[in-house]
Design an enzyme around this catalytic site. Sequence first.
Site, PDB file in Angstrom:
ATOM      1  N   LYS A 111       0.856  -1.189   0.000  1.00 20.31           N
ATOM      2  CA  LYS A 111       0.000   0.000   0.000  1.00 20.31           C
ATOM      3  C   LYS A 111       0.882   1.225   0.000  1.00 20.31           C
ATOM      4  CE  LYS A 111      -4.510   0.758   0.313  1.00 20.31           C
ATOM      5  NZ  LYS A 111      -5.572  -0.210  -0.004  1.00 20.31           N
TER       6      LYS A 111
HETATM    7  N1  GLU Z   1      -7.254   0.014  -3.210  1.00 21.87           N
HETATM    8  C1  GLU Z   1      -8.002  -1.162  -3.474  1.00 21.87           C
HETATM    9  C2  GLU Z   1      -8.053  -2.043  -2.250  1.00 21.87           C
HETATM   10  O1  GLU Z   1      -7.911  -1.579  -1.143  1.00 21.87           O
HETATM   11  C3  GLU Z   1      -7.539  -1.881  -4.731  1.00 21.87           C
HETATM   12  C4  GLU Z   1      -6.142  -2.392  -4.696  1.00 21.87           C
HETATM   13  C5  GLU Z   1      -5.663  -2.952  -6.034  1.00 21.87           C
HETATM   14  O2  GLU Z   1      -6.451  -3.053  -6.938  1.00 21.87           O
HETATM   15  O3  GLU Z   1      -4.475  -3.264  -6.108  1.00 21.87           O
HETATM   16  O4  GLU Z   1      -8.298  -3.215  -2.334  1.00 21.87           O
END
Ligand code: GLU
Length: 421
Positions: A111
């Site tokens: 993240k």
């Molecule tokens: N931000 C989204 C989540 O928390 C998508 C993450 C992604 O597609 O890599 O799952």
Amino acid sequence: MATEQIATAINAWDVAQRQFDLAAEQLHLPDGLRKVLREPQRELTVHFPVKMDDGTVEVFTGYRVQHNLGRGPAKGGIRYHQNVTLDEVKALAMWMTWKCAVVGIPFGGGKGGVIVDPKRLSLREVEGLTRRYATEISIIIGPERDIPAPDVNTNSQTMAWIMDTYSMNVGYTVPAVVTGKPIPLGGSEGRNEATAQGVVYTIIDAAKHLGMDLPKCRVVVQGFGNAGAIAAQLMSAQGSSIIAVSDSTGGIFKPEGLDIGAVLAWKQEHHTVCGLPGTKDISNEELLELDCDILIPAALENQITARNAGRIKARLIAEAANGPTTPEADEILYNNGKFLIPDILCNAGGVTVSYFEWVQDLDRDFWSIDQVNEKLHRIMTKAFASTLDMCLREKVNMRTAAYLLAVQRVADATSVRGLYP
Ligand code: GLU
């Protein structure tokens, strides 16, 4: 204390580690493995300058955390928010590891975040910030290493800038370095709606299990971003009545049901859902406690806590957001007979279609919306069924059930790879 103050006072990383500990204990994970999975593998902090429109230079702080790379490259979004902290990004990265494992896609968890309120910046400033942040984290991202995607306050345009910046730096076009891109750049059909679509697939399965009739259900949605707004539309298409929605500025309530198209148009024009004629303004706190059948938290962490969990009236809670419920609240909800679809299962549709996008980019072969949704449906339904099985068999709540599945998969991958060197 207001919900936002309580939410920021609770440390998301502490919550994430406690959730993991609970599962590790039940699984009797060996001590060494527990220590490894309890911490992120890599944490990068960057401070970087951006030239503002008035000619001054501002320095921003951002992070990229890779929690686990055992089952594949790190995967997870990038958020822009004034309250981002390293601990929050660590929690979100760990949750991505379990999320990818629950739905069985070959990624680890990552993240990113930048401490900024992008609503206070011009579009040009946001572009400058994005390109410089992308350059700073380019030392650890890449299609085989770590693949960012949109999250809170970022979107397909943000991904286009990151993809372009990364590609310009390496000297050739690398579509697979990010997902959630615009379709002309190698984005996938259905990715924009995927998080909400996955949420609704799990709600349909949960409703079947609970004997709830969706056309008779009253739904409340907290958060009106990519996940919340589209989930409201899709639930409305299921025949449910959406009686309240909110965004970061507050909420609106209409007992006879909102016209979601009208809410979207109002928000587009006024940058808030509040004030829509024919609705009553309510606070985010009041919204969570409304008399309804289904509650969809689709905003930020720590919204349902020990303080308000006992007053939640919804029978079914579907976590479109990451980390909206604390462990204390989980226990209260479970003891009150509530059925909660945990974030790592409920909102996994987003990363699942991100996986499809990455595969399509690497293959240079693109799928139709029907192919995407059919595969997404299959994956979500299977993950829901395995979690529900575990929940009934082990007599634990749905979150612990999802963790038991996910942590075991990551633990198996880690131990079969063995300890290097
Ligand atoms: N931000 C989204 C989540 O928390 C998508 C993450 C992604 O597609 O890599 O799952």
